[in-house]
Design a protein around this motif. Sequence first.
Motif, mmCIF file in Angstrom:
data_model
loop_
_atom_site.group_PDB
_atom_site.id
_atom_site.type_symbol
_atom_site.label_atom_id
_atom_site.label_comp_id
_atom_site.label_asym_id
_atom_site.label_seq_id
_atom_site.Cartn_x
_atom_site.Cartn_y
_atom_site.Cartn_z
ATOM 1 N N LYS A 47 0.858 -1.235 0.195
ATOM 2 C CA LYS A 47 0.052 -0.092 0.177
ATOM 3 C C LYS A 47 0.939 1.228 0.105
ATOM 4 O O LYS A 47 1.963 1.186 0.683
ATOM 5 C CB LYS A 47 -0.930 -0.051 1.266
ATOM 6 C CG LYS A 47 -2.049 -0.865 1.234
ATOM 7 C CD LYS A 47 -2.832 -0.508 2.453
ATOM 8 C CE LYS A 47 -4.152 -1.397 2.482
ATOM 9 N NZ LYS A 47 -5.004 -1.133 3.657
ATOM 10 N N LYS A 48 0.386 2.345 -0.580
ATOM 11 C CA LYS A 48 1.239 3.627 -0.651
ATOM 12 C C LYS A 48 1.034 4.303 0.641
ATOM 13 O O LYS A 48 -0.211 4.433 1.205
ATOM 14 C CB LYS A 48 0.662 4.399 -1.702
ATOM 15 C CG LYS A 48 1.682 5.510 -2.180
ATOM 16 C CD LYS A 48 1.124 6.272 -3.533
ATOM 17 C CE LYS A 48 2.192 7.364 -3.628
ATOM 18 N NZ LYS A 48 1.913 7.866 -4.860
ATOM 19 N N VAL A 49 2.217 4.480 1.375
ATOM 20 C CA VAL A 49 2.245 5.456 2.390
ATOM 21 C C VAL A 49 2.740 6.601 2.335
ATOM 22 O O VAL A 49 2.891 7.294 3.455
ATOM 23 C CB VAL A 49 2.854 4.390 3.736
ATOM 24 C CG1 VAL A 49 2.313 3.211 3.886
ATOM 25 C CG2 VAL A 49 4.254 4.121 3.088
ATOM 26 N N TRP B 11 6.010 2.749 -0.831
ATOM 27 C CA TRP B 11 5.016 1.747 -0.462
ATOM 28 C C TRP B 11 5.398 0.992 0.572
ATOM 29 O O TRP B 11 6.526 0.457 0.512
ATOM 30 C CB TRP B 11 4.686 0.899 -1.859
ATOM 31 C CG TRP B 11 3.888 1.540 -2.868
ATOM 32 C CD1 TRP B 11 2.555 1.699 -3.048
ATOM 33 C CD2 TRP B 11 4.387 2.605 -3.869
ATOM 34 N NE1 TRP B 11 2.131 2.465 -4.366
ATOM 35 C CE2 TRP B 11 3.341 3.062 -4.443
ATOM 36 C CE3 TRP B 11 5.842 2.984 -4.119
ATOM 37 C CZ2 TRP B 11 3.567 3.905 -5.486
ATOM 38 C CZ3 TRP B 11 6.053 4.033 -5.072
ATOM 39 C CH2 TRP B 11 4.776 4.440 -5.729
ATOM 40 N N ASN B 12 4.592 0.310 1.576
ATOM 41 C CA ASN B 12 5.110 -0.388 2.604
ATOM 42 C C ASN B 12 4.392 -1.848 2.342
ATOM 43 O O ASN B 12 3.226 -1.895 1.572
ATOM 44 C CB ASN B 12 4.578 -0.372 3.877
ATOM 45 C CG ASN B 12 5.315 0.836 4.708
ATOM 46 O OD1 ASN B 12 6.450 1.406 3.954
ATOM 47 N ND2 ASN B 12 5.318 1.360 5.978
ATOM 48 N N ASP C 258 0.193 -2.888 8.563
ATOM 49 C CA ASP C 258 1.342 -2.345 7.961
ATOM 50 C C ASP C 258 2.589 -2.827 8.565
ATOM 51 O O ASP C 258 2.663 -2.875 9.758
ATOM 52 C CB ASP C 258 1.341 -0.964 8.207
ATOM 53 C CG ASP C 258 2.624 -0.247 7.581
ATOM 54 O OD1 ASP C 258 3.383 -0.823 7.042
ATOM 55 O OD2 ASP C 258 2.568 1.046 7.422
ATOM 56 N N ASP D 39 9.550 -1.454 3.744
ATOM 57 C CA ASP D 39 9.519 -0.766 2.586
ATOM 58 C C ASP D 39 9.490 -1.911 1.320
ATOM 59 O O ASP D 39 10.146 -2.737 1.367
ATOM 60 C CB ASP D 39 10.893 0.098 2.083
ATOM 61 C CG ASP D 39 10.873 0.736 0.870
ATOM 62 O OD1 ASP D 39 10.172 1.786 0.550
ATOM 63 O OD2 ASP D 39 11.549 0.028 -0.067
ATOM 64 N N ASP E 177 -4.116 -0.977 -2.970
ATOM 65 C CA ASP E 177 -4.552 0.294 -3.142
ATOM 66 C C ASP E 177 -5.540 0.236 -4.547
ATOM 67 O O ASP E 177 -6.655 0.944 -4.618
ATOM 68 C CB ASP E 177 -3.800 1.441 -3.355
ATOM 69 C CG ASP E 177 -2.780 1.951 -2.334
ATOM 70 O OD1 ASP E 177 -3.373 2.140 -1.140
ATOM 71 O OD2 ASP E 177 -1.403 1.795 -2.231
#
Length: 127
Positions: free
Chosen positions: A7-9, A14-15, A24, A28, A50
């Motif tokens: 997912k974009k953090v 992204w993590n 989470d 990375d 996402d």
Amino acid sequence: MVAIDVKKVGEQKWNVFINGGRLDTGKDAVEWAKEVYGRGAGEILLTSMDTDGTKAGFDLDVTKMVRDSIEIPVIASGGAGNISHFVDVFEKSDADAALAASIFHFKEVDIKELKSELKTHGINVRL
């Protein structure tokens, strides 16, 4: 084969997430892909949490970043909604393969038509 859900953090970050995208790990995504590659992974199934289920297209940015960071095949997953999304993921992210499910189950995209279109774009596909 290692499956990685991301997912974009942050901006271009992204993590890795677990538990169906709910937790989470703080890792990375690109660094984790490099680590599993170093541990002997033969390919990576990369799912963008996402875009998964949105039918709005694959996450081209993270797919390209992971693909460029390792020397094993990357399978893009999450977001396929039409034929152009497959063309984009191969042409813009250099994915080695792309995964989709519901668009085929519900006959929203015809597999033969998809393969034919990929072929016309010079993308290697078995017909």
